[in-house]
Design a protein around this motif. Structure first.
Motif, PDB file in Angstrom:
ATOM      1  N   SER A  75     -19.598  24.177  13.060  1.00  0.00           N
ATOM      2  CA  SER A  75     -18.045  24.379  12.544  1.00  0.00           C
ATOM      3  C   SER A  75     -18.046  23.845  11.308  1.00  0.00           C
ATOM      4  O   SER A  75     -18.656  22.995  10.679  1.00  0.00           O
ATOM      5  CB  SER A  75     -17.352  23.562  13.741  1.00  0.00           C
ATOM      6  N   THR A  76     -16.861  24.208  10.765  1.00  0.00           N
ATOM      7  CA  THR A  76     -16.266  23.427   9.229  1.00  0.00           C
ATOM      8  C   THR A  76     -15.631  22.004   9.719  1.00  0.00           C
ATOM      9  O   THR A  76     -15.193  21.442   8.754  1.00  0.00           O
ATOM     10  CB  THR A  76     -15.161  24.456   8.809  1.00  0.00           C
ATOM     11  N   SER A  77     -15.518  21.624  10.941  1.00  0.00           N
ATOM     12  CA  SER A  77     -15.015  20.451  11.510  1.00  0.00           C
ATOM     13  C   SER A  77     -16.183  19.608  11.978  1.00  0.00           C
ATOM     14  O   SER A  77     -16.987  20.270  12.456  1.00  0.00           O
ATOM     15  CB  SER A  77     -13.820  20.387  12.410  1.00  0.00           C
ATOM     16  N   TYR A  78     -16.179  18.340  12.008  1.00  0.00           N
ATOM     17  CA  TYR A  78     -17.275  17.437  12.570  1.00  0.00           C
ATOM     18  C   TYR A  78     -17.401  17.592  14.077  1.00  0.00           C
ATOM     19  O   TYR A  78     -16.210  17.952  14.829  1.00  0.00           O
ATOM     20  CB  TYR A  78     -17.031  15.959  12.214  1.00  0.00           C
ATOM     21  N   GLY A  79     -18.704  17.669  14.653  1.00  0.00           N
ATOM     22  CA  GLY A  79     -19.027  17.949  16.017  1.00  0.00           C
ATOM     23  C   GLY A  79     -20.439  17.401  16.232  1.00  0.00           C
ATOM     24  O   GLY A  79     -21.177  17.384  15.056  1.00  0.00           O
ATOM     25  N   LEU A  80     -20.688  16.631  17.451  1.00  0.00           N
ATOM     26  CA  LEU A  80     -21.997  16.463  17.562  1.00  0.00           C
ATOM     27  C   LEU A  80     -22.974  17.487  17.722  1.00  0.00           C
ATOM     28  O   LEU A  80     -22.717  18.390  18.760  1.00  0.00           O
ATOM     29  CB  LEU A  80     -21.728  15.441  18.763  1.00  0.00           C
ATOM     30  N   ILE A  81     -23.764  17.473  17.121  1.00  0.00           N
ATOM     31  CA  ILE A  81     -24.733  18.506  17.102  1.00  0.00           C
ATOM     32  C   ILE A  81     -26.273  18.171  17.696  1.00  0.00           C
ATOM     33  O   ILE A  81     -26.710  17.003  17.352  1.00  0.00           O
ATOM     34  CB  ILE A  81     -25.028  19.362  15.830  1.00  0.00           C
ATOM     35  N   THR A  82     -26.648  18.690  18.692  1.00  0.00           N
ATOM     36  CA  THR A  82     -27.704  18.291  19.683  1.00  0.00           C
ATOM     37  C   THR A  82     -29.096  18.959  19.305  1.00  0.00           C
ATOM     38  O   THR A  82     -29.142  20.363  18.902  1.00  0.00           O
ATOM     39  CB  THR A  82     -27.592  18.854  21.274  1.00  0.00           C
ATOM     40  N   PHE A  83     -30.140  18.241  19.024  1.00  0.00           N
ATOM     41  CA  PHE A  83     -31.631  18.513  18.648  1.00  0.00           C
ATOM     42  C   PHE A  83     -32.239  18.076  19.696  1.00  0.00           C
ATOM     43  O   PHE A  83     -32.393  16.967  20.238  1.00  0.00           O
ATOM     44  CB  PHE A  83     -31.858  17.905  17.170  1.00  0.00           C
TER      45      PHE A  83
END
Length: 175
Positions: A75-83
């Motif tokens: 997103s263009t807003s912060y979010g937690l991205i899972t790896f």
């Protein structure tokens, strides 16, 4: 939150955050506080690397390279991205490691990724951020990246040491 950039300039071809786990076991996933600027095309992934004098060594731990994440899904807003990992890497308590974020898209000052970092009141004693210019890692002690690291049988809130002002930041830093 400070925007710590990835691939906006040649001095940020990779960026990292150091950490020391308190639990010896396997890492099941890592989540980073990320957003995109513009519309980058390509993938990002993380590599958990060993330490070399406070910066990433260039040597990943066994099975320490994550699956790719398509940057278009950010997103263009912060979010937690899972790896996640095909086979979960094993980490050793008290050992210095680095989460290295890297991307496969072109360097551009208008299309890039940012990793949210605190530059105000967080004190994280188990590692610093670093930036890579393709040749040398440079430590950046002014910032601490926002991330979560999940270790099998690790006690929640007990796998790292960080102090933060939760009420003003409304975010979590540490492992």
């Amino acid at each position: 939150t400070y925007d710590y950039t990835l691939r906006d300039t040649a001095t940020h071809t990779q960026i990292s955050q150091g950490f020391k786990p308190n639990t010896t076991n396997t890492c099941t996933k890592v989540r980073l506080w990320l957003k995109k600027i513009g519309a980058p095309a390509g993938n990002i992934n993380i590599v958990i690397q060993t330490d070399s004098s406070g910066v990433p060594s260039g040597t990943p731990v066994a099975n320490g390279t994550s699956a790719n994440v398509n940057v278009a899904t950010l997103s263009t807003s912060y979010g937690l991205i899972t790896f996640t990992f095909t086979t979960n890497p094993s980490l050793t308590s008290g050992t210095q490691y680095h989460i290295v974020l890297q991307g496969s898209f072109a360097i551009s000052d208008t299309v890039y990724i940012t990793w949210g970092a605190d530059n105000y009141d967080v004190i994280f004693t188990d590692g610093s951020m670093s930036a890579y210019d393709g040749v040398t890692w440079t430590t950046d002690i002014l910032y601490d990246a926002c991330f979560e690291l999940y270790i099998t049988n690790g006690a929640k809130g007990n796998d790292g040491v960080a102090l933060w002002d939760f009420s003003s930041k409304n975010m979590l830093l540490g492992i």
